[in-house]
Design an enzyme around this catalytic site. Structure first.
Site, PDB file in Angstrom:
ATOM      1  N   GLY A   1       0.829  -1.212   0.000  1.00 12.59           N
ATOM      2  CA  GLY A   1       0.000   0.000   0.000  1.00 12.59           C
ATOM      3  C   GLY A   1       0.856   1.252   0.000  1.00 12.59           C
ATOM      4  O   GLY A   1       0.512   2.256   0.618  1.00 12.59           O
TER       5      GLY A   1
ATOM      6  N   SER B   1       1.563   3.246  -2.482  1.00 13.42           N
ATOM      7  CA  SER B   1       1.266   4.235  -3.528  1.00 13.42           C
ATOM      8  C   SER B   1       0.642   5.515  -2.996  1.00 13.42           C
ATOM      9  O   SER B   1       0.738   6.563  -3.634  1.00 13.42           O
ATOM     10  CB  SER B   1       0.347   3.613  -4.591  1.00 13.42           C
ATOM     11  OG  SER B   1      -0.760   2.989  -3.973  1.00 13.42           O
TER      12      SER B   1
ATOM     13  N   ASN C   1      -1.923  -7.780  -6.040  1.00 11.47           N
ATOM     14  CA  ASN C   1      -3.031  -7.893  -5.094  1.00 11.47           C
ATOM     15  C   ASN C   1      -2.574  -8.784  -3.943  1.00 11.47           C
ATOM     16  O   ASN C   1      -2.403  -9.993  -4.125  1.00 11.47           O
ATOM     17  CB  ASN C   1      -4.248  -8.497  -5.814  1.00 11.47           C
ATOM     18  CG  ASN C   1      -5.384  -8.771  -4.851  1.00 11.47           C
ATOM     19  OD1 ASN C   1      -5.361  -8.353  -3.701  1.00 11.47           O
ATOM     20  ND2 ASN C   1      -6.387  -9.491  -5.341  1.00 11.47           N
TER      21      ASN C   1
ATOM     22  N   ASN D   1       0.813  -2.712   5.231  1.00  7.28           N
ATOM     23  CA  ASN D   1      -0.005  -1.514   5.364  1.00  7.28           C
ATOM     24  C   ASN D   1      -1.213  -1.509   4.424  1.00  7.28           C
ATOM     25  O   ASN D   1      -2.154  -0.762   4.639  1.00  7.28           O
ATOM     26  CB  ASN D   1       0.914  -0.303   5.097  1.00  7.28           C
ATOM     27  CG  ASN D   1       0.146   0.965   4.823  1.00  7.28           C
ATOM     28  OD1 ASN D   1      -0.333   1.613   5.743  1.00  7.28           O
ATOM     29  ND2 ASN D   1      -0.004   1.321   3.544  1.00  7.28           N
TER      30      ASN D   1
ATOM     31  N   SER E   1      -5.300  -0.962  13.621  1.00 12.25           N
ATOM     32  CA  SER E   1      -6.157   0.226  13.761  1.00 12.25           C
ATOM     33  C   SER E   1      -6.741   0.233  15.165  1.00 12.25           C
ATOM     34  O   SER E   1      -6.901  -0.834  15.785  1.00 12.25           O
ATOM     35  CB  SER E   1      -7.303   0.153  12.749  1.00 12.25           C
ATOM     36  OG  SER E   1      -8.328   1.046  13.086  1.00 12.25           O
TER      37      SER E   1
ATOM     38  N   TYR F   1     -13.868  -4.793   9.088  1.00 10.24           N
ATOM     39  CA  TYR F   1     -12.596  -4.073   9.252  1.00 10.24           C
ATOM     40  C   TYR F   1     -12.004  -4.316  10.655  1.00 10.24           C
ATOM     41  O   TYR F   1     -10.810  -4.632  10.789  1.00 10.24           O
ATOM     42  CB  TYR F   1     -12.845  -2.580   9.024  1.00 10.24           C
ATOM     43  CG  TYR F   1     -11.616  -1.707   9.052  1.00 10.24           C
ATOM     44  CD1 TYR F   1     -10.736  -1.667   7.972  1.00 10.24           C
ATOM     45  CD2 TYR F   1     -11.327  -0.898  10.150  1.00 10.24           C
ATOM     46  CE1 TYR F   1      -9.618  -0.849   7.988  1.00 10.24           C
ATOM     47  CE2 TYR F   1     -10.212  -0.078  10.177  1.00 10.24           C
ATOM     48  CZ  TYR F   1      -9.357  -0.052   9.096  1.00 10.24           C
ATOM     49  OH  TYR F   1      -8.246   0.759   9.114  1.00 10.24           O
TER      50      TYR F   1
ATOM     51  N   ALA G   1     -12.570  -6.760  12.683  1.00  5.88           N
ATOM     52  CA  ALA G   1     -12.135  -8.169  12.799  1.00  5.88           C
ATOM     53  C   ALA G   1     -10.784  -8.362  12.116  1.00  5.88           C
ATOM     54  O   ALA G   1      -9.894  -9.038  12.640  1.00  5.88           O
ATOM     55  CB  ALA G   1     -13.183  -9.097  12.190  1.00  5.88           C
TER      56      ALA G   1
ATOM     57  N   LYS H   1      -8.462  -6.109  11.640  1.00  3.18           N
ATOM     58  CA  LYS H   1      -7.399  -5.394  12.363  1.00  3.18           C
ATOM     59  C   LYS H   1      -7.087  -6.048  13.715  1.00  3.18           C
ATOM     60  O   LYS H   1      -5.946  -6.025  14.175  1.00  3.18           O
ATOM     61  CB  LYS H   1      -7.788  -3.920  12.535  1.00  3.18           C
ATOM     62  CG  LYS H   1      -7.899  -3.152  11.206  1.00  3.18           C
ATOM     63  CD  LYS H   1      -6.576  -3.169  10.436  1.00  3.18           C
ATOM     64  CE  LYS H   1      -6.598  -2.315   9.183  1.00  3.18           C
ATOM     65  NZ  LYS H   1      -5.334  -2.343   8.458  1.00  3.18           N
TER      66      LYS H   1
HETATM   67  P1  NAP Z   1      -5.438   4.559   1.448  1.00  4.63           P
HETATM   68  O1  NAP Z   1      -5.006   5.970   1.326  1.00  4.63           O
HETATM   69  O2  NAP Z   1      -6.822   4.175   1.025  1.00  4.63           O
HETATM   70  O3  NAP Z   1      -4.372   3.641   0.667  1.00  4.63           O
HETATM   71  C1  NAP Z   1      -4.558   2.268   0.616  1.00  4.63           C
HETATM   72  C2  NAP Z   1      -3.328   1.624   0.030  1.00  4.63           C
HETATM   73  O4  NAP Z   1      -3.493   0.194   0.045  1.00  4.63           O
HETATM   74  C3  NAP Z   1      -3.104   2.007  -1.432  1.00  4.63           C
HETATM   75  O5  NAP Z   1      -1.719   2.084  -1.651  1.00  4.63           O
HETATM   76  C4  NAP Z   1      -3.698   0.833  -2.198  1.00  4.63           C
HETATM   77  O6  NAP Z   1      -3.141   0.660  -3.501  1.00  4.63           O
HETATM   78  C5  NAP Z   1      -3.290  -0.316  -1.267  1.00  4.63           C
HETATM   79  N1  NAP Z   1      -4.123  -1.516  -1.455  1.00  4.63           N
HETATM   80  C6  NAP Z   1      -5.454  -1.631  -1.302  1.00  4.63           C
HETATM   81  N2  NAP Z   1      -5.849  -2.880  -1.598  1.00  4.63           N
HETATM   82  C7  NAP Z   1      -4.731  -3.579  -1.939  1.00  4.63           C
HETATM   83  C8  NAP Z   1      -4.494  -4.901  -2.390  1.00  4.63           C
HETATM   84  N3  NAP Z   1      -5.484  -5.789  -2.534  1.00  4.63           N
HETATM   85  N4  NAP Z   1      -3.218  -5.261  -2.683  1.00  4.63           N
HETATM   86  C9  NAP Z   1      -2.199  -4.379  -2.573  1.00  4.63           C
HETATM   87  N5  NAP Z   1      -2.360  -3.098  -2.161  1.00  4.63           N
HETATM   88  C10 NAP Z   1      -3.630  -2.713  -1.855  1.00  4.63           C
HETATM   89  O7  NAP Z   1      -5.316   4.049   2.948  1.00  4.63           O
HETATM   90  P2  NAP Z   1      -4.543   4.654   4.218  1.00  4.63           P
HETATM   91  O8  NAP Z   1      -5.488   5.505   4.948  1.00  4.63           O
HETATM   92  O9  NAP Z   1      -3.225   5.158   3.843  1.00  4.63           O
HETATM   93  O10 NAP Z   1      -4.398   3.319   5.092  1.00  4.63           O
HETATM   94  C11 NAP Z   1      -3.246   2.524   5.098  1.00  4.63           C
HETATM   95  C12 NAP Z   1      -3.406   1.465   6.185  1.00  4.63           C
HETATM   96  O11 NAP Z   1      -3.615   2.113   7.444  1.00  4.63           O
HETATM   97  C13 NAP Z   1      -4.618   0.553   5.963  1.00  4.63           C
HETATM   98  O12 NAP Z   1      -4.300  -0.747   6.349  1.00  4.63           O
HETATM   99  C14 NAP Z   1      -5.646   1.136   6.903  1.00  4.63           C
HETATM  100  O13 NAP Z   1      -6.591   0.173   7.313  1.00  4.63           O
HETATM  101  C15 NAP Z   1      -4.763   1.596   8.056  1.00  4.63           C
HETATM  102  N6  NAP Z   1      -5.372   2.612   8.881  1.00  4.63           N
HETATM  103  C16 NAP Z   1      -5.731   3.802   8.337  1.00  4.63           C
HETATM  104  C17 NAP Z   1      -6.331   4.751   9.159  1.00  4.63           C
HETATM  105  C18 NAP Z   1      -6.749   6.094   8.631  1.00  4.63           C
HETATM  106  O14 NAP Z   1      -7.392   6.827   9.401  1.00  4.63           O
HETATM  107  N7  NAP Z   1      -6.417   6.466   7.415  1.00  4.63           N
HETATM  108  C19 NAP Z   1      -6.549   4.473  10.523  1.00  4.63           C
HETATM  109  C20 NAP Z   1      -6.170   3.245  11.015  1.00  4.63           C
HETATM  110  C21 NAP Z   1      -5.562   2.322  10.198  1.00  4.63           C
HETATM  111  P3  NAP Z   1      -3.752   1.478  -4.777  1.00  4.63           P
HETATM  112  O15 NAP Z   1      -3.299   2.900  -4.609  1.00  4.63           O
HETATM  113  O16 NAP Z   1      -3.154   0.801  -5.949  1.00  4.63           O
HETATM  114  O17 NAP Z   1      -5.231   1.348  -4.681  1.00  4.63           O
END
Ligand code: NAP
Length: 245
Positions: free
Chosen positions: A12, A14, A63, A90, A142, A155, A157, A159
Protein backbone atom coordinates in the site's frame (compact mmCIF):
# COMPACT_ATOMS: atom_id res chain seq x y z
CA UNK A 1 20.88 7.17 7.83
CA UNK A 2 20.51 4.24 10.22
CA UNK A 3 18.83 2.04 7.60
CA UNK A 4 21.45 2.39 4.87
CA UNK A 5 21.74 -0.84 2.87
CA UNK A 6 18.49 -2.28 4.26
CA UNK A 7 15.55 -3.15 2.02
CA UNK A 8 11.97 -2.43 3.03
CA UNK A 9 8.78 -3.86 1.53
CA UNK A 10 5.87 -1.47 2.04
CA UNK A 11 2.46 -2.73 0.94
CA UNK A 12 0.00 0.00 0.00
CA UNK A 13 2.93 2.32 -0.71
CA UNK A 14 1.27 4.23 -3.53
CA UNK A 15 -0.78 6.57 -1.35
CA UNK A 16 -1.63 7.79 2.15
CA UNK A 17 0.16 6.26 5.12
CA UNK A 18 2.12 3.81 2.94
CA UNK A 19 3.57 6.58 0.79
CA UNK A 20 4.64 8.52 3.91
CA UNK A 21 6.23 5.32 5.29
CA UNK A 22 8.20 4.83 2.03
CA UNK A 23 9.55 8.38 2.29
CA UNK A 24 10.39 8.14 6.01
CA UNK A 25 12.28 4.87 5.49
CA UNK A 26 14.10 6.25 2.41
CA UNK A 27 15.09 9.32 4.46
CA UNK A 28 16.80 6.88 6.82
CA UNK A 29 18.60 5.23 3.91
CA UNK A 30 16.47 2.16 3.20
CA UNK A 31 15.85 0.83 -0.31
CA UNK A 32 12.13 0.66 -1.01
CA UNK A 33 10.02 -2.02 -2.73
CA UNK A 34 6.49 -0.70 -2.70
CA UNK A 35 3.44 -2.78 -3.49
CA UNK A 36 0.16 -1.34 -4.73
CA UNK A 37 -3.14 -2.68 -6.02
CA UNK A 38 -3.55 -0.95 -9.37
CA UNK A 39 -3.21 2.80 -9.01
CA UNK A 40 -0.09 3.05 -11.19
CA UNK A 41 -0.21 6.85 -11.36
CA UNK A 42 -0.03 7.18 -7.57
CA UNK A 43 2.71 4.55 -7.36
CA UNK A 44 4.71 6.53 -9.95
CA UNK A 45 4.17 9.68 -7.88
CA UNK A 46 5.64 7.94 -4.82
CA UNK A 47 8.62 6.77 -6.88
CA UNK A 48 9.18 10.35 -8.07
CA UNK A 49 9.24 11.53 -4.44
CA UNK A 50 11.64 8.73 -3.53
CA UNK A 51 14.01 9.81 -6.31
CA UNK A 52 15.11 12.65 -3.99
CA UNK A 53 16.94 10.09 -1.82
CA UNK A 54 20.08 8.09 -2.62
CA UNK A 55 18.26 4.75 -2.42
CA UNK A 56 16.97 2.10 -4.80
CA UNK A 57 13.17 2.18 -5.21
CA UNK A 58 10.78 0.09 -7.30
CA UNK A 59 7.04 -0.43 -7.43
CA UNK A 60 5.18 -3.71 -7.86
CA UNK A 61 1.52 -4.06 -8.81
CA UNK A 62 0.22 -6.99 -6.78
CA UNK A 63 -3.03 -7.89 -5.09
CA UNK A 64 -1.83 -8.98 -1.65
CA UNK A 65 -4.99 -11.08 -1.26
CA UNK A 66 -3.72 -13.37 -4.04
CA UNK A 67 -1.29 -15.87 -2.49
CA UNK A 68 0.48 -16.79 -5.74
CA UNK A 69 0.85 -13.14 -6.79
CA UNK A 70 2.27 -12.23 -3.35
CA UNK A 71 4.69 -15.17 -3.56
CA UNK A 72 5.94 -14.18 -7.02
CA UNK A 73 6.25 -10.50 -6.07
CA UNK A 74 8.19 -11.05 -2.84
CA UNK A 75 10.46 -13.53 -4.61
CA UNK A 76 11.16 -10.95 -7.35
CA UNK A 77 11.85 -8.27 -4.71
CA UNK A 78 14.25 -10.59 -2.89
CA UNK A 79 16.08 -11.36 -6.13
CA UNK A 80 16.30 -7.70 -7.15
CA UNK A 81 17.30 -6.20 -3.79
CA UNK A 82 19.24 -9.13 -2.29
CA UNK A 83 17.65 -8.95 1.16
CA UNK A 84 14.38 -8.14 2.92
CA UNK A 85 15.07 -6.39 6.20
CA UNK A 86 11.85 -4.49 6.90
CA UNK A 87 8.29 -5.47 6.00
CA UNK A 88 5.44 -3.02 6.55
CA UNK A 89 2.04 -4.61 6.01
CA UNK A 90 -0.01 -1.51 5.36
CA UNK A 91 -2.29 -2.34 2.40
CA UNK A 92 -5.89 -2.08 3.51
CA UNK A 93 -9.44 -1.30 2.51
CA UNK A 94 -12.76 -0.57 4.20
CA UNK A 95 -16.29 -1.64 3.22
CA UNK A 96 -18.24 -0.08 6.06
CA UNK A 97 -21.85 -0.85 6.87
CA UNK A 98 -23.84 -2.22 9.76
CA UNK A 99 -23.70 -5.99 10.12
CA UNK A 100 -27.42 -6.17 9.34
CA UNK A 101 -26.77 -5.20 5.74
CA UNK A 102 -23.18 -6.47 5.35
CA UNK A 103 -22.96 -9.15 2.67
CA UNK A 104 -20.71 -12.17 3.25
CA UNK A 105 -18.59 -11.09 0.27
CA UNK A 106 -18.11 -7.64 1.85
CA UNK A 107 -16.88 -9.29 5.03
CA UNK A 108 -14.60 -11.64 3.08
CA UNK A 109 -13.13 -8.93 0.83
CA UNK A 110 -11.89 -6.89 3.79
CA UNK A 111 -10.50 -9.93 5.63
CA UNK A 112 -8.83 -11.17 2.42
CA UNK A 113 -6.89 -7.94 1.85
CA UNK A 114 -6.30 -6.59 5.37
CA UNK A 115 -5.54 -9.85 7.18
CA UNK A 116 -4.90 -12.67 4.70
CA UNK A 117 -2.92 -10.18 2.59
CA UNK A 118 -0.48 -9.69 5.47
CA UNK A 119 -0.24 -13.48 5.90
CA UNK A 120 0.44 -13.94 2.18
CA UNK A 121 3.30 -11.43 2.22
CA UNK A 122 4.73 -12.63 5.52
CA UNK A 123 4.59 -16.28 4.44
CA UNK A 124 7.33 -15.34 1.95
CA UNK A 125 9.19 -12.81 4.10
CA UNK A 126 9.31 -15.01 7.23
CA UNK A 127 11.80 -17.62 5.92
CA UNK A 128 14.03 -14.91 4.42
CA UNK A 129 14.25 -13.03 7.73
CA UNK A 130 14.55 -16.26 9.74
CA UNK A 131 17.54 -17.27 7.60
CA UNK A 132 19.08 -13.79 7.88
CA UNK A 133 18.47 -13.86 11.66
CA UNK A 134 17.38 -10.24 11.49
CA UNK A 135 14.38 -8.21 10.44
CA UNK A 136 11.60 -5.87 11.45
CA UNK A 137 7.93 -6.53 10.72
CA UNK A 138 5.41 -3.77 11.28
CA UNK A 139 1.72 -4.49 10.77
CA UNK A 140 -0.65 -1.56 10.37
CA UNK A 141 -3.67 -2.37 12.50
CA UNK A 142 -6.16 0.23 13.76
CA UNK A 143 -7.86 1.46 16.91
CA UNK A 144 -10.92 -0.31 15.43
CA UNK A 145 -9.09 -3.57 16.08
CA UNK A 146 -8.71 -2.62 19.75
CA UNK A 147 -12.11 -1.06 20.43
CA UNK A 148 -14.43 -2.36 17.71
CA UNK A 149 -16.53 0.11 15.77
CA UNK A 150 -20.18 0.13 14.73
CA UNK A 151 -20.32 -0.30 10.97
CA UNK A 152 -16.91 -1.97 10.80
CA UNK A 153 -17.45 -5.62 11.77
CA UNK A 154 -15.30 -6.72 8.83
CA UNK A 155 -12.60 -4.07 9.25
CA UNK A 156 -12.34 -4.36 13.07
CA UNK A 157 -12.13 -8.17 12.80
CA UNK A 158 -9.33 -7.88 10.22
CA UNK A 159 -7.40 -5.39 12.36
CA UNK A 160 -7.88 -7.39 15.59
CA UNK A 161 -6.71 -10.45 13.65
CA UNK A 162 -3.56 -8.59 12.65
CA UNK A 163 -2.80 -7.98 16.32
CA UNK A 164 -3.08 -11.71 17.10
CA UNK A 165 -0.90 -12.47 14.08
CA UNK A 166 1.66 -9.88 15.20
CA UNK A 167 2.02 -11.32 18.70
CA UNK A 168 2.23 -14.91 17.42
CA UNK A 169 4.93 -14.08 14.87
CA UNK A 170 6.77 -12.03 17.52
CA UNK A 171 6.89 -15.13 19.74
CA UNK A 172 7.97 -17.40 16.88
CA UNK A 173 10.74 -15.14 15.59
CA UNK A 174 12.08 -13.46 18.76
CA UNK A 175 14.75 -16.16 19.23
CA UNK A 176 16.12 -15.18 15.80
CA UNK A 177 16.36 -11.50 16.73
CA UNK A 178 13.39 -10.48 14.57
CA UNK A 179 10.92 -7.92 15.90
CA UNK A 180 7.25 -7.95 14.93
CA UNK A 181 5.03 -5.11 16.12
CA UNK A 182 1.69 -3.56 15.24
CA UNK A 183 0.60 0.03 15.22
CA UNK A 184 -2.97 1.15 15.77
CA UNK A 185 -3.68 4.51 14.14
CA UNK A 186 -6.82 6.49 14.90
CA UNK A 187 -8.19 8.93 12.31
CA UNK A 188 -5.43 9.81 9.84
CA UNK A 189 -6.10 12.21 6.95
CA UNK A 190 -5.91 10.06 3.79
CA UNK A 191 -8.23 8.99 0.95
CA UNK A 192 -9.62 6.30 3.27
CA UNK A 193 -10.98 8.85 5.75
CA UNK A 194 -11.99 11.55 3.28
CA UNK A 195 -15.65 11.31 4.30
CA UNK A 196 -14.79 11.89 7.99
CA UNK A 197 -12.48 14.87 7.63
CA UNK A 198 -13.58 17.89 9.72
CA UNK A 199 -16.73 16.09 10.94
CA UNK A 200 -17.61 17.47 14.41
CA UNK A 201 -18.44 13.99 15.81
CA UNK A 202 -15.01 12.74 14.75
CA UNK A 203 -13.20 15.75 16.26
CA UNK A 204 -15.17 15.32 19.50
CA UNK A 205 -13.93 11.75 19.80
CA UNK A 206 -10.27 12.82 19.56
CA UNK A 207 -8.79 14.44 22.70
CA UNK A 208 -6.21 16.26 20.55
CA UNK A 209 -9.05 17.64 18.37
CA UNK A 210 -7.40 16.95 15.05
CA UNK A 211 -6.79 14.07 12.68
CA UNK A 212 -3.29 12.63 12.45
CA UNK A 213 -0.99 13.15 9.49
CA UNK A 214 0.40 10.21 7.47
CA UNK A 215 3.90 11.57 8.24
CA UNK A 216 3.24 11.20 11.98
CA UNK A 217 2.35 7.54 11.51
CA UNK A 218 5.36 7.07 9.24
CA UNK A 219 7.68 8.43 11.97
CA UNK A 220 6.44 5.72 14.33
CA UNK A 221 6.96 3.02 11.69
CA UNK A 222 10.48 4.35 11.01
CA UNK A 223 11.27 4.22 14.72
CA UNK A 224 10.06 0.61 14.97
CA UNK A 225 12.09 -0.29 11.87
CA UNK A 226 15.24 1.26 13.29
CA UNK A 227 17.85 -0.14 15.70
CA UNK A 228 16.39 2.21 18.35
CA UNK A 229 13.53 -0.29 18.72
CA UNK A 230 15.61 -3.48 18.77
CA UNK A 231 14.18 -4.62 22.14
CA UNK A 232 10.51 -3.94 21.29
CA UNK A 233 8.51 -6.88 19.97
CA UNK A 234 4.91 -8.10 20.14
CA UNK A 235 3.80 -4.56 20.99
CA UNK A 236 0.77 -2.65 19.72
CA UNK A 237 1.32 1.10 19.71
CA UNK A 238 -1.65 3.43 19.36
CA UNK A 239 -1.15 6.64 17.39
CA UNK A 240 -4.50 8.33 17.67
CA UNK A 241 -4.33 11.70 19.45
CA UNK A 242 -5.54 9.95 22.59
CA UNK A 243 -8.75 8.60 21.03
CA UNK A 244 -8.61 5.03 22.34
CA UNK A 245 -7.03 5.60 25.76
P1 NAP B 1 -5.44 4.56 1.45
O1 NAP B 1 -5.01 5.97 1.33
O2 NAP B 1 -6.82 4.18 1.02
O3 NAP B 1 -4.37 3.64 0.67
C1 NAP B 1 -4.56 2.27 0.62
C2 NAP B 1 -3.33 1.62 0.03
O4 NAP B 1 -3.49 0.19 0.04
C3 NAP B 1 -3.10 2.01 -1.43
O5 NAP B 1 -1.72 2.08 -1.65
C4 NAP B 1 -3.70 0.83 -2.20
O6 NAP B 1 -3.14 0.66 -3.50
C5 NAP B 1 -3.29 -0.32 -1.27
N1 NAP B 1 -4.12 -1.52 -1.46
C6 NAP B 1 -5.45 -1.63 -1.30
N2 NAP B 1 -5.85 -2.88 -1.60
C7 NAP B 1 -4.73 -3.58 -1.94
C8 NAP B 1 -4.49 -4.90 -2.39
N3 NAP B 1 -5.48 -5.79 -2.53
N4 NAP B 1 -3.22 -5.26 -2.68
C9 NAP B 1 -2.20 -4.38 -2.57
N5 NAP B 1 -2.36 -3.10 -2.16
C10 NAP B 1 -3.63 -2.71 -1.86
O7 NAP B 1 -5.32 4.05 2.95
P2 NAP B 1 -4.54 4.65 4.22
O8 NAP B 1 -5.49 5.51 4.95
O9 NAP B 1 -3.22 5.16 3.84
O10 NAP B 1 -4.40 3.32 5.09
C11 NAP B 1 -3.25 2.52 5.10
C12 NAP B 1 -3.41 1.47 6.18
O11 NAP B 1 -3.62 2.11 7.44
C13 NAP B 1 -4.62 0.55 5.96
O12 NAP B 1 -4.30 -0.75 6.35
C14 NAP B 1 -5.65 1.14 6.90
O13 NAP B 1 -6.59 0.17 7.31
C15 NAP B 1 -4.76 1.60 8.06
N6 NAP B 1 -5.37 2.61 8.88
C16 NAP B 1 -5.73 3.80 8.34
C17 NAP B 1 -6.33 4.75 9.16
C18 NAP B 1 -6.75 6.09 8.63
O14 NAP B 1 -7.39 6.83 9.40
N7 NAP B 1 -6.42 6.47 7.41
C19 NAP B 1 -6.55 4.47 10.52
C20 NAP B 1 -6.17 3.24 11.02
C21 NAP B 1 -5.56 2.32 10.20
P3 NAP B 1 -3.75 1.48 -4.78
O15 NAP B 1 -3.30 2.90 -4.61
O16 NAP B 1 -3.15 0.80 -5.95
O17 NAP B 1 -5.23 1.35 -4.68
Amino acid sequence: MTLTGKTAIVTGGSRGIGRAVCIALAEMGANIALIYAGNAEKAEETLRLLAAYPVQAKSYCCNVADFDAAKATVSEIHKTFGSIDICVNNAGITKDKLMLSMKPEEFAAVIDINLTGAFNILKQVYPVMAKQRSGKIINVSSVAGLMGNAGQVNYAASKAGLIGMTKSIAKELAPRGICCNAIAPGFIATDMTEAFQNQPEVMNAIPMKRMGKPEEVAALVAFLASPMADYITGEVIRIDGGMAM
